[in-house]
Design a protein around this motif. Structure first.
Motif, PDB file in Angstrom:
ATOM      1  N   HIS A   1       0.824  -1.207   0.000  1.00 16.32           N
ATOM      2  CA  HIS A   1       0.000   0.000   0.000  1.00 16.32           C
ATOM      3  C   HIS A   1       0.862   1.263   0.000  1.00 16.32           C
ATOM      4  CE1 HIS A   1      -3.957   1.650   0.009  1.00 16.32           C
ATOM      5  NE2 HIS A   1      -3.745   2.403   1.068  1.00 16.32           N
ATOM      6  N   SER A   2       2.007   1.151   0.623  1.00 25.42           N
ATOM      7  CA  SER A   2       2.907   2.317   0.645  1.00 25.42           C
ATOM      8  C   SER A   2       3.533   2.559  -0.713  1.00 25.42           C
ATOM      9  CB  SER A   2       4.016   2.113   1.679  1.00 25.42           C
ATOM     10  OG  SER A   2       3.440   1.994   2.945  1.00 25.42           O
ATOM     11  N   GLN A   3       3.617   1.486  -1.520  1.00 25.94           N
ATOM     12  CA  GLN A   3       4.149   1.697  -2.873  1.00 25.94           C
ATOM     13  C   GLN A   3       3.125   2.355  -3.783  1.00 25.94           C
ATOM     14  OE1 GLN A   3       5.530  -2.160  -4.067  1.00 25.94           O
ATOM     15  NE2 GLN A   3       7.248  -2.033  -2.630  1.00 25.94           N
ATOM     16  N   ALA A   4       1.859   2.161  -3.457  1.00 26.34           N
ATOM     17  CA  ALA A   4       0.805   2.716  -4.311  1.00 26.34           C
ATOM     18  C   ALA A   4       0.289   4.056  -3.800  1.00 26.34           C
ATOM     19  CB  ALA A   4      -0.344   1.725  -4.421  1.00 26.34           C
ATOM     20  N   THR A   5       0.419   4.301  -2.498  1.00 35.71           N
ATOM     21  CA  THR A   5      -0.103   5.545  -1.914  1.00 35.71           C
ATOM     22  C   THR A   5       0.919   6.125  -0.946  1.00 35.71           C
ATOM     23  OG1 THR A   5      -1.082   4.559   0.049  1.00 35.71           O
ATOM     24  CG2 THR A   5      -2.411   4.501  -1.951  1.00 35.71           C
ATOM     25  N   GLY A   6       0.526   7.199  -0.281  1.00 41.37           N
ATOM     26  CA  GLY A   6       1.422   7.813   0.697  1.00 41.37           C
ATOM     27  C   GLY A   6       1.196   7.271   2.100  1.00 41.37           C
ATOM     28  N   PHE A   7       0.743   6.031   2.191  1.00 40.08           N
ATOM     29  CA  PHE A   7       0.382   5.445   3.481  1.00 40.08           C
ATOM     30  C   PHE A   7       1.497   5.554   4.526  1.00 40.08           C
ATOM     31  CE2 PHE A   7       0.044   1.408   6.042  1.00 40.08           C
ATOM     32  CZ  PHE A   7      -1.028   1.814   6.820  1.00 40.08           C
ATOM     33  N   ALA A   8       2.713   5.182   4.115  1.00 38.47           N
ATOM     34  CA  ALA A   8       3.817   5.145   5.083  1.00 38.47           C
ATOM     35  C   ALA A   8       4.034   6.506   5.739  1.00 38.47           C
ATOM     36  CB  ALA A   8       5.095   4.684   4.398  1.00 38.47           C
ATOM     37  N   GLU A   9       3.914   7.576   4.935  1.00 33.93           N
ATOM     38  CA  GLU A   9       4.171   8.923   5.482  1.00 33.93           C
ATOM     39  C   GLU A   9       3.180   9.313   6.556  1.00 33.93           C
ATOM     40  OE1 GLU A   9       4.145  11.802   2.295  1.00 33.93           O
ATOM     41  OE2 GLU A   9       4.900  10.242   0.948  1.00 33.93           O
ATOM     42  N   THR A  10       2.014   8.687   6.560  1.00 36.28           N
ATOM     43  CA  THR A  10       0.989   9.110   7.506  1.00 36.28           C
ATOM     44  C   THR A  10       1.180   8.455   8.866  1.00 36.28           C
ATOM     45  OG1 THR A  10      -0.604   7.340   7.074  1.00 36.28           O
ATOM     46  CG2 THR A  10      -0.615   9.226   5.566  1.00 36.28           C
ATOM     47  N   LEU A  11       2.094   7.497   8.940  1.00 36.42           N
ATOM     48  CA  LEU A  11       2.251   6.756  10.191  1.00 36.42           C
ATOM     49  C   LEU A  11       3.128   7.507  11.180  1.00 36.42           C
ATOM     50  CD1 LEU A  11       2.797   3.254   8.574  1.00 36.42           C
ATOM     51  CD2 LEU A  11       0.685   4.191   9.554  1.00 36.42           C
ATOM     52  N   HIS A  12       3.046   7.142  12.436  1.00 35.96           N
ATOM     53  CA  HIS A  12       3.832   7.823  13.449  1.00 35.96           C
ATOM     54  C   HIS A  12       5.020   6.979  13.927  1.00 35.96           C
ATOM     55  CE1 HIS A  12       4.504  10.779  16.582  1.00 35.96           C
ATOM     56  NE2 HIS A  12       4.698   9.769  17.419  1.00 35.96           N
ATOM     57  N   TYR A  13       4.743   5.714  14.260  1.00 28.50           N
ATOM     58  CA  TYR A  13       5.809   4.898  14.853  1.00 28.50           C
ATOM     59  C   TYR A  13       6.547   4.062  13.820  1.00 28.50           C
ATOM     60  CZ  TYR A  13       3.364   6.051  19.179  1.00 28.50           C
ATOM     61  OH  TYR A  13       2.779   6.720  20.209  1.00 28.50           O
ATOM     62  N   HIS A  14       5.977   3.928  12.631  1.00 29.58           N
ATOM     63  CA  HIS A  14       6.557   2.993  11.664  1.00 29.58           C
ATOM     64  C   HIS A  14       6.860   3.645  10.333  1.00 29.58           C
ATOM     65  CE1 HIS A  14       4.475   0.410  14.553  1.00 29.58           C
ATOM     66  NE2 HIS A  14       5.388  -0.498  14.277  1.00 29.58           N
ATOM     67  N   VAL A  15       7.197   4.929  10.356  1.00 30.47           N
ATOM     68  CA  VAL A  15       7.433   5.616   9.087  1.00 30.47           C
ATOM     69  C   VAL A  15       8.518   4.902   8.299  1.00 30.47           C
ATOM     70  CG1 VAL A  15       8.028   7.810   8.021  1.00 30.47           C
ATOM     71  CG2 VAL A  15       6.784   7.776  10.173  1.00 30.47           C
ATOM     72  N   ASP A  16       9.520   4.393   9.014  1.00 29.01           N
ATOM     73  CA  ASP A  16      10.663   3.821   8.309  1.00 29.01           C
ATOM     74  C   ASP A  16      10.572   2.312   8.095  1.00 29.01           C
ATOM     75  OD1 ASP A  16      11.843   6.314   8.101  1.00 29.01           O
ATOM     76  OD2 ASP A  16      12.617   6.173  10.158  1.00 29.01           O
ATOM     77  N   ASP A  17       9.725   1.643   8.849  1.00 28.40           N
ATOM     78  CA  ASP A  17       9.564   0.206   8.577  1.00 28.40           C
ATOM     79  C   ASP A  17       8.086  -0.154   8.506  1.00 28.40           C
ATOM     80  OD1 ASP A  17       9.244   0.810  11.190  1.00 28.40           O
ATOM     81  OD2 ASP A  17      10.192  -0.992  11.983  1.00 28.40           O
ATOM     82  N   VAL A  18       7.494   0.276   7.407  1.00 30.07           N
ATOM     83  CA  VAL A  18       6.057   0.124   7.218  1.00 30.07           C
ATOM     84  C   VAL A  18       5.625  -1.329   7.314  1.00 30.07           C
ATOM     85  CG1 VAL A  18       4.186   0.936   5.792  1.00 30.07           C
ATOM     86  CG2 VAL A  18       6.480   1.780   5.406  1.00 30.07           C
ATOM     87  N   SER A  19       6.477  -2.226   6.809  1.00 28.94           N
ATOM     88  CA  SER A  19       6.041  -3.621   6.722  1.00 28.94           C
ATOM     89  C   SER A  19       5.730  -4.186   8.115  1.00 28.94           C
ATOM     90  CB  SER A  19       7.110  -4.456   6.024  1.00 28.94           C
ATOM     91  OG  SER A  19       8.350  -4.222   6.652  1.00 28.94           O
TER      92      SER A  19
END
Ligand SMILES: Nc1ncnc2c1ncn2[C@@H]1O[C@H](COP(=O)(O)OP(=O)(O)O)[C@@H](O)[C@H]1O
Ligand SMILES: [Mg+2]
Lengths: 462, 231
Positions: free
Chosen positions: A129-147
């Motif tokens: 989902h982070s590859q298709a959208t900006g999902f990862a950027e919206t996170l707080h604790y897992h910006v760098d390890d979305v998986s």
């Protein structure tokens, strides 16, 4: 020499330049004209900048929320064979990321409290989902390890969930959220209504709903108030099971797509659209192929148009309203020029008595108006720019000192007031201001120039 | 060799103004002729139409009927451009109320007629010459130390002399003066008249209008305007 004269000086006459500048410096009323122009440019620059900034920011957030293109259905039943279509998409040369998504409504709450609320449940594979959208950027604790976003800190056998920030954190009076160093220990029971491929409720383990408990493992902040207050992300497979879409063939509600850089949105969506038609054709004989008929291919703009359109309407309204401000400016400048030119009627008579042509008189006052327009809009632009530069500090100061706020930060979600001046907008504003000055000067000077010199000179004699 | 008998000649000039419904007939057939080198005074009571006549002579206004010819050419046949050139080069106008541009210095006011006829580049090339001529005129008119003042810093008599300087800047063949002493005390007025007399002696054709018989005596010829006609 004649050629050089025409080109270099545009046959301009020296006295026009001298007189235009002298009028500008010597007549007090021109200061008011400059001030009027400056004020109008100032206010329009500020409002248009803030407004285009807000609208632009809002669109960007919507874009980041859904990706470039959405292949999906409004129906909660969803559609099947998505894996095959995703494979087709991934084989093209214009797709960068694809993410299958489960979308449904869910009741969620802390287990046993009985205080469930309705949320929009979104089931995603976080990495995809982070590859298709900006999902990862919206996170707080897992910006760098979305998986790992659905992996709770303490393994209690439950998976994690990502909750819209406004559902989990409070904003203080300054509009700031205070998140701890780790996600708080919160369990969330999520209940969904599983549907068969025909749209009927599935008889589930605990009656008609599927319920599962998750740990709060992160929160998401898109900046879109509606999303941030109503969304809950769950791991893809579990969401699929909860909604009864995990059977054979498996179903999803949407596929979110991001295009490679350089791919035009319109063209990308058209390509996906024709790919989808081919795919649908190939699946006509498969079971549940009827579900594919409800699927549409939409660009993010179309997909989010309900939300964007409202904002654009507001911008259009505001533009119209400032169009009125513009008209008022033209009128004020017109009046000021009318007064100046009336005041200078005698000068016009004098100039004509020494042989100045009507055209040159009009040009003299147009040049004078041009100077006022350029000077006024320069002052207005610089003042507006300075104001915008400090707008957030001014706003904060007003709030901290006097408790005055443009919006209640507990409720509204505008972090910073946008203050980046767009060159295009600025150019339009400045050119209109100068145009207004020219227009304002043209009518009275044409009128005065058309008088016989004897008439204008008589003014002093009566 | 003279191509024409008169520098200025009018035939049956009529002029009337509309005041609402009534028409005020100011000039009712003015015939006059001025020879080159003359100093003519047109005398008439206030409101008799002297200014109106002078404006028509200088191409600042148009007669309702009749014709003005300058050096044998009919003004009404001038194109707009020719008329502008006529105002710029052929006549110099001195007004009762001076009519100087407040935004310009005394010197600039004097060379205005020259500057008006030049483009930026033409002016840059000609500026020194124009300034020199304007200064000469100011010296001649006794204003050499006033060149950089603004018109509002000068007395009435000084302003009128600046206006005369401006009128003479382009060495016009005809100088028209509308009550040049009307706003001045008699001593100052006499000074102005002396200047005009001197200019005339040097060959300048001058037409002056005044309501004052005594001032008119200073001219070499007096014409009386009464009831819209020359008597
Ligand atoms: N523009 C005008 N409109 C109407 N009446 C005018 C106008 N100009 C002059 N008049 C009238 O024409 C008459 C002559 O005016 P003018 O030529 O100024 O007289 P003078 O210079 O001899 O005092 C006056 O009665 C004056 O009121
Ligand atoms: Mg008069």
């Amino acid at each position: 020499m004649h050629w050089a004269q025409s080109v270099l000086a545009l046959r301009s006459r020296m006295y026009k330049i001298i007189l235009a500048i002298r009028y500008l410096i010597r007549c007090r009323i021109t200061y008011f004209a400059v001030l009027a122009v400056a004020l109008c440019v100032w206010i329009v620059v500020i409002v248009m900048t803030v407004m285009t900034g807000l609208v632009g920011g809002y669109k960007l957030k919507n874009h980041k929320f859904v990706g470039d293109c959405v292949v999906g259905t409004k129906s909660l039943v969803g559609f099947a064979y998505y894996e095959d279509f995703i494979k087709m998409l991934e084989d093209t040369d214009y797709v960068e990321g694809v993410s299958p998504v489960i979308k449904s409504y869910a009741l969620a709450g802390q287990p046993g409290t009985g205080q469930d609320i309705r949320l929009e449940m979104i089931g995603v594979d976080p990495a995809r989902h982070s590859q298709a959208t900006g999902f990862a950027e919206t996170l707080h604790y897992h910006v760098d390890d979305v998986s790992k976003v659905f992996e709770p800190r303490e393994d209690g056998g439950l998976s994690g969930c990502v909750i819209g920030i406004d559902r989990i954190l409070e904003r203080d009076s300054n509009g700031r959220y205070t998140a701890g160093p780790y996600p708080a220990d919160i369990e969330v029971a999520v209940s969904c209504f599983p549907l068969t491929s025909r749209g009927a409720l599935v008889k589930a383990t605990t009656g008609l709903v599927n319920t599962k408990t998750f740990y709060y493992s992160d929160h998401s902040r898109t900046g879109l108030a509606r999303v941030d207050s109503s969304v809950i992300y769950l791991p893809f497979e579990q969401a699929q099971l909860l909604c009864g879409m995990g059977g054979v063939p498996k179903r999803v509600n949407a596929i979110h797509i991001k295009f490679k850089p350089g791919v035009r949105l319109q063209e990308g969506c058209q390509d996906v659209s024709s790919l989808w038609r081919m795919f649908k054709q190939a699946k006509t004989d498969e079971s549940q192929s009827y579900l594919l008929d409800a699927v549409t291919v939409q660009s993010w703009r179309v997909h989010r148009r309900m939300f964007i359109a409202a904002m654009e309407k507001e911008q259009a309204m505001l533009t119209v309203m400032f169009g009125f401000v513009g008209i008022t400016t033209v009128f004020i400048v017109f009046v000021v020029f009318y007064m100046i030119v009336s005041h200078k009627r005698k000068d016009i008579g004098i100039l004509k008595s020494v042989g100045v042509s009507n055209a040159n008189i009009v040009q003299l006052f147009s040049g004078f108006a041009f100077l006022i327009g350029v000077l006024g809009s320069s002052i207005g632009t610089v003042a507006g720019w300075l104001f915008l530069l400090k707008i957030n500090r001014i706003e904060t100061f007003l709030f901290e000192r006097f408790g005055f706020q443009l919006w209640d930060r507990v409720i509204f979600f505008i972090g910073d007031i946008p203050n980046e001046v767009e060159f295009k907008v600025l150019a339009v504003i400045v050119l209109s201001a100068i145009g207004a000055c020219l227009l304002g000067a043209l009518v009275p000077s044409l009128q005065a120039a058309s008088l016989r010199p004897a008439e204008t000179l008589q003014v002093g004699q009566l | 060799m003279k191509k024409h008998d008169y520098i200025l000649q009018t035939r049956g000039i009529h002029k009337s103004y509309r005041m609402g419904a009534t028409e005020v007939k100011v000039l009712k057939g003015v015939n006059l002729a001025v020879e080159e080198g003359e100093f003519v005074a047109i005398v008439g009571s206030s409101g008799s139409g002297k200014s109106t006549l002078l404006h028509i002579l200088g191409g600042l206004d148009k007669p309702g009927r009749g014709a003005v010819s300058f050096e044998g050419r009919d003004l009404s046949r001038f194109s707009a451009g020719e008329l502008n050139r006529f105002r710029n080069k052929a006549v110099g106008f001195v007004f009762q109320f001076y009519h100087l541009l407040d935004e310009l210095s005394v010197l600039e006011n004097v060379f205005l007629p020259t500057m008006v006829s030049k483009s930026v580049i033409g002016w840059l090339g000609y500026r020194r010459q124009a300034r020199r001529r304007a200064r000469e005129l100011l010296v001649q008119l006794g204003l050499s130390d006033r060149a950089n003042h603004k018109p509002y810093q000068l007395s009435g008599g000084e302003r009128q002399r600046v206006a005369i300087g401006r009128a003479l800047m382009n060495a016009p063949r005809l100088l028209l003066a509308d009550e040049p002493t009307g706003n001045l005390d008699s001593a100052t007025g006499n000074g102005i008249l002396d200047s005009l007399e001197e200019l005339n002696k040097a060959g300048q054709t001058v037409v002056m209008v005044t309501h004052d018989e005594r001032i008119a005596q200073r001219a070499r010829r007096t014409i009386t305007l009464a009831d819209g006609k020359i008597t």
